[in-house]
Design a protein around this motif. Structure first.
Motif, PDB file in Angstrom:
ATOM      1  N   GLY A 121     -36.018  94.947  54.753  1.00 35.09           N
ATOM      2  CA  GLY A 121     -35.370  93.912  55.549  1.00 35.09           C
ATOM      3  C   GLY A 121     -35.498  94.136  57.038  1.00 35.09           C
ATOM      4  N   ILE A 122     -34.870  93.254  57.798  1.00 29.51           N
ATOM      5  CA  ILE A 122     -34.787  93.374  59.259  1.00 29.51           C
ATOM      6  C   ILE A 122     -33.361  93.016  59.660  1.00 29.51           C
ATOM      7  CG2 ILE A 122     -35.396  92.230  61.430  1.00 29.51           C
ATOM      8  CD1 ILE A 122     -38.232  92.244  60.687  1.00 29.51           C
ATOM      9  N   ILE A 123     -32.818  93.760  60.605  1.00 32.04           N
ATOM     10  CA  ILE A 123     -31.490  93.446  61.133  1.00 32.04           C
ATOM     11  C   ILE A 123     -31.605  93.229  62.640  1.00 32.04           C
ATOM     12  CG2 ILE A 123     -30.852  95.896  61.423  1.00 32.04           C
ATOM     13  CD1 ILE A 123     -27.964  95.022  60.707  1.00 32.04           C
ATOM     14  N   SER A 124     -30.940  92.197  63.139  1.00 35.50           N
ATOM     15  CA  SER A 124     -31.021  91.857  64.564  1.00 35.50           C
ATOM     16  C   SER A 124     -29.626  91.685  65.150  1.00 35.50           C
ATOM     17  CB  SER A 124     -31.801  90.554  64.749  1.00 35.50           C
ATOM     18  OG  SER A 124     -31.062  89.458  64.211  1.00 35.50           O
ATOM     19  N   GLU A 125     -29.562  91.622  66.466  1.00 37.54           N
ATOM     20  CA  GLU A 125     -28.287  91.354  67.138  1.00 37.54           C
ATOM     21  C   GLU A 125     -27.706  90.030  66.654  1.00 37.54           C
ATOM     22  OE1 GLU A 125     -28.863  93.618  71.427  1.00 37.54           O
ATOM     23  OE2 GLU A 125     -29.353  91.489  71.258  1.00 37.54           O
ATOM     24  N   ARG A 126     -28.569  89.059  66.428  1.00 42.93           N
ATOM     25  CA  ARG A 126     -28.107  87.759  65.938  1.00 42.93           C
ATOM     26  C   ARG A 126     -27.394  87.907  64.592  1.00 42.93           C
ATOM     27  NH1 ARG A 126     -32.317  82.858  65.416  1.00 42.93           N
ATOM     28  NH2 ARG A 126     -32.235  83.152  67.666  1.00 42.93           N
ATOM     29  N   ASP A 127     -27.986  88.684  63.685  1.00 38.92           N
ATOM     30  CA  ASP A 127     -27.379  88.893  62.365  1.00 38.92           C
ATOM     31  C   ASP A 127     -26.016  89.568  62.491  1.00 38.92           C
ATOM     32  OD1 ASP A 127     -29.787  87.946  61.198  1.00 38.92           O
ATOM     33  OD2 ASP A 127     -30.654  89.954  61.344  1.00 38.92           O
ATOM     34  N   ILE A 128     -25.939  90.556  63.386  1.00 41.29           N
ATOM     35  CA  ILE A 128     -24.691  91.302  63.559  1.00 41.29           C
ATOM     36  C   ILE A 128     -23.604  90.414  64.168  1.00 41.29           C
ATOM     37  CG2 ILE A 128     -23.597  93.243  64.762  1.00 41.29           C
ATOM     38  CD1 ILE A 128     -26.293  94.727  64.515  1.00 41.29           C
ATOM     39  N   ALA A 129     -23.962  89.637  65.194  1.00 41.42           N
ATOM     40  CA  ALA A 129     -22.990  88.739  65.825  1.00 41.42           C
ATOM     41  C   ALA A 129     -22.515  87.681  64.842  1.00 41.42           C
ATOM     42  CB  ALA A 129     -23.602  88.083  67.057  1.00 41.42           C
ATOM     43  N   ASP A 130     -23.417  87.230  63.993  1.00 43.37           N
ATOM     44  CA  ASP A 130     -23.073  86.232  62.977  1.00 43.37           C
ATOM     45  C   ASP A 130     -22.040  86.795  62.002  1.00 43.37           C
ATOM     46  OD1 ASP A 130     -22.954  84.202  61.164  1.00 43.37           O
ATOM     47  OD2 ASP A 130     -24.985  84.425  60.405  1.00 43.37           O
ATOM     48  N   LYS A 131     -22.297  88.010  61.519  1.00 44.13           N
ATOM     49  CA  LYS A 131     -21.460  88.581  60.473  1.00 44.13           C
ATOM     50  C   LYS A 131     -20.109  89.090  60.989  1.00 44.13           C
ATOM     51  CE  LYS A 131     -24.096  88.005  56.855  1.00 44.13           C
ATOM     52  NZ  LYS A 131     -25.170  87.213  57.478  1.00 44.13           N
ATOM     53  N   ILE A 132     -20.106  89.877  62.062  1.00 49.04           N
ATOM     54  CA  ILE A 132     -18.838  90.467  62.486  1.00 49.04           C
ATOM     55  C   ILE A 132     -17.905  89.439  63.122  1.00 49.04           C
ATOM     56  CG2 ILE A 132     -19.879  92.738  62.796  1.00 49.04           C
ATOM     57  CD1 ILE A 132     -19.716  92.360  65.796  1.00 49.04           C
ATOM     58  N   GLY A 133     -18.456  88.277  63.462  1.00 47.63           N
ATOM     59  CA  GLY A 133     -17.607  87.208  63.990  1.00 47.63           C
ATOM     60  C   GLY A 133     -17.142  86.254  62.903  1.00 47.63           C
ATOM     61  N   SER A 134     -17.511  86.533  61.651  1.00 39.79           N
ATOM     62  CA  SER A 134     -17.147  85.654  60.536  1.00 39.79           C
ATOM     63  C   SER A 134     -15.846  86.101  59.886  1.00 39.79           C
ATOM     64  CB  SER A 134     -18.259  85.644  59.491  1.00 39.79           C
ATOM     65  OG  SER A 134     -18.368  86.910  58.854  1.00 39.79           O
ATOM     66  N   ALA A 135     -15.241  85.195  59.136  1.00 37.51           N
ATOM     67  CA  ALA A 135     -13.969  85.488  58.471  1.00 37.51           C
ATOM     68  C   ALA A 135     -14.114  86.596  57.437  1.00 37.51           C
ATOM     69  CB  ALA A 135     -13.441  84.223  57.814  1.00 37.51           C
ATOM     70  N   LYS A 136     -15.285  86.672  56.815  1.00 38.93           N
ATOM     71  CA  LYS A 136     -15.510  87.657  55.755  1.00 38.93           C
ATOM     72  C   LYS A 136     -15.369  89.096  56.252  1.00 38.93           C
ATOM     73  CE  LYS A 136     -18.939  89.152  52.338  1.00 38.93           C
ATOM     74  NZ  LYS A 136     -20.294  88.906  51.771  1.00 38.93           N
ATOM     75  N   PHE A 137     -15.810  89.330  57.492  1.00 34.26           N
ATOM     76  CA  PHE A 137     -15.834  90.701  58.009  1.00 34.26           C
ATOM     77  C   PHE A 137     -14.814  90.951  59.112  1.00 34.26           C
ATOM     78  CE2 PHE A 137     -20.127  90.178  56.264  1.00 34.26           C
ATOM     79  CZ  PHE A 137     -20.252  91.319  55.502  1.00 34.26           C
ATOM     80  N   GLU A 138     -13.959  89.964  59.405  1.00 35.71           N
ATOM     81  CA  GLU A 138     -13.090  90.086  60.578  1.00 35.71           C
ATOM     82  C   GLU A 138     -12.112  91.263  60.499  1.00 35.71           C
ATOM     83  OE1 GLU A 138      -9.687  86.799  59.281  1.00 35.71           O
ATOM     84  OE2 GLU A 138     -11.106  86.350  60.874  1.00 35.71           O
ATOM     85  N   LYS A 139     -11.738  91.666  59.291  1.00 38.77           N
ATOM     86  CA  LYS A 139     -10.779  92.770  59.150  1.00 38.77           C
ATOM     87  C   LYS A 139     -11.437  94.097  58.802  1.00 38.77           C
ATOM     88  CE  LYS A 139      -6.852  89.877  57.831  1.00 38.77           C
ATOM     89  NZ  LYS A 139      -5.798  89.629  56.813  1.00 38.77           N
ATOM     90  N   LYS A 140     -12.754  94.115  58.788  1.00 41.91           N
ATOM     91  CA  LYS A 140     -13.464  95.320  58.368  1.00 41.91           C
ATOM     92  C   LYS A 140     -14.075  96.037  59.573  1.00 41.91           C
ATOM     93  CE  LYS A 140     -16.255  96.625  54.376  1.00 41.91           C
ATOM     94  NZ  LYS A 140     -17.086  96.116  53.262  1.00 41.91           N
ATOM     95  N   PRO A 141     -13.809  97.323  59.763  1.00 43.93           N
ATOM     96  CA  PRO A 141     -14.439  98.070  60.866  1.00 43.93           C
ATOM     97  C   PRO A 141     -15.956  98.086  60.682  1.00 43.93           C
ATOM     98  CG  PRO A 141     -12.631  99.310  59.888  1.00 43.93           C
ATOM     99  CD  PRO A 141     -12.883  98.160  58.975  1.00 43.93           C
ATOM    100  N   ILE A 142     -16.705  97.993  61.775  1.00 45.03           N
ATOM    101  CA  ILE A 142     -18.162  97.935  61.639  1.00 45.03           C
ATOM    102  C   ILE A 142     -18.739  99.248  61.108  1.00 45.03           C
ATOM    103  CG2 ILE A 142     -18.394  96.197  63.436  1.00 45.03           C
ATOM    104  CD1 ILE A 142     -19.565  98.412  65.217  1.00 45.03           C
ATOM    105  N   SER A 143     -17.974 100.321  61.253  1.00 39.36           N
ATOM    106  CA  SER A 143     -18.431 101.599  60.710  1.00 39.36           C
ATOM    107  C   SER A 143     -18.414 101.599  59.181  1.00 39.36           C
ATOM    108  CB  SER A 143     -17.556 102.744  61.227  1.00 39.36           C
ATOM    109  OG  SER A 143     -16.204 102.547  60.857  1.00 39.36           O
ATOM    110  N   ARG A 144     -17.783 100.584  58.597  1.00 38.51           N
ATOM    111  CA  ARG A 144     -17.722 100.477  57.138  1.00 38.51           C
ATOM    112  C   ARG A 144     -18.577  99.322  56.606  1.00 38.51           C
ATOM    113  NH1 ARG A 144     -11.733  99.830  55.663  1.00 38.51           N
ATOM    114  NH2 ARG A 144     -12.676  99.513  53.614  1.00 38.51           N
ATOM    115  N   ILE A 145     -19.344  98.711  57.500  1.00 39.42           N
ATOM    116  CA  ILE A 145     -20.224  97.621  57.080  1.00 39.42           C
ATOM    117  C   ILE A 145     -21.654  98.156  57.019  1.00 39.42           C
ATOM    118  CG2 ILE A 145     -21.075  95.302  57.567  1.00 39.42           C
ATOM    119  CD1 ILE A 145     -18.546  94.830  59.222  1.00 39.42           C
TER     120      ILE A 145
END
Length: 273
Positions: A50-74
């Motif tokens: 796969g490929i991961i980009s800043e866009r992917d990260i901004a999309d996910k950590i700003g979403s409701a699914k990940f809002e309560k999860k520390p990024i160190s656990r994603i």
């Protein structure tokens, strides 16, 4: 010319089981916005998954699914793009440029005959080709995108994020009274999200994010280009700064467009054709 002559061979990669903190640290350290993601297969060889980009990260950590999860656990594997386009190292570079342009992608991994990852090529790599008389004689206004997606400084950050995702753009000019007052990018979004996660109590984070305004996180007084500057001059400016898009203004300092790496890639394809 073959794409192997243009690609970046000094690869910075990440394992799919590492976390987003690791990914962001690598991106920041090496001043890049995307990482190929690898996984050890049954033969203990690292394969591209796969490929991961800043866009992917901004999309996910700003979403409701990940809002309560520390990024160190994603994990990277839960955020990366899995369906990736790759190219062989002996593919003609203009054919690669067309592939990237037609599919709206910022980079493609380059593979050898045994399907091993040997490099990566991005739109930024193609900027080195946009020099010479042809580009000196073209004005920015002849190449720029005139229909720009922008925001005002008093709009909410969550709205700006949605605009960027829907329009598939990496940056938004911030415009007030038709004049450029700032710029907001995925880096700014990520920085803001992480700041909230770190400094705001968890039960207040959602409200805080919802109320956050663009002018609180934007970069003020951003770089711009006059519409009558040459394409080669702005191309060199992108190479020097690493910016993938520069707002365009007229002689009255009003915003009239934006010139991006995609616009220059399209110009290269057009001139070659």
């Amino acid at each position: 010319m073959k794409i192997k002559n243009l690609m970046t061979e000094d690869l910075i990669t990440i394992d799919k089981d590492q976390n987003l903190t690791d990914a962001l640290k690598l991106m920041h350290k090496h001043k890049i916005s995307r990482l190929p993601v690898l996984n050890a297969n049954h033969e203990h060889k690292k394969e591209l998954v796969g490929i991961i980009s800043e866009r992917d990260i901004a999309d996910k950590i700003g979403s409701a699914k990940f809002e309560k999860k520390p990024i160190s656990r994603i994990h990277v594997s839960s955020v990366m793009v899995k369906d990736i386009i790759t190219v062989p190292e002996d593919m003609d570079l203009i054919d690669v440029a067309k592939l990237m342009f037609d599919n709206g992608i910022g980079s493609v991994p380059v593979m050898d005959d045994e399907n091993n990852l040997v490099g990566i090529v991005s739109k930024a790599d193609f900027l080195t080709l946009a020099n010479g008389k042809a580009f000196d004689k073209l004005y920015v206004k002849d190449v720029m995108s005139k229909n720009i997606t922008s925001v005002s400084p008093d709009e909410r950050v969550v709205h700006a994020r949605r605009l960027m995702i829907d329009a598939k753009v990496g940056r938004l000019p911030v415009i007030e009274n038709d004049k450029l007052v700032g710029m907001i990018t995925y880096k700014d979004l990520i920085r803001a999200f992480l700041d909230i996660k770190k400094n705001v109590p968890e039960n207040h984070q959602k409200v805080h994010l919802k109320e956050l305004l663009v002018d609180e996180i934007m970069t003020p007084n951003p770089l711009s280009a006059n519409e009558y500057e040459s394409v080669s001059k702005v191309d060199n400016l992108m190479i020097e700064t690493g910016f993938n898009g520069i707002p365009t203004i007229n002689d009255n300092n009003y915003v009239v467009g934006i010139i991006t790496q995609t616009d220059i890639l399209g110009l290269l394809i057009e001139l070659e054709s």
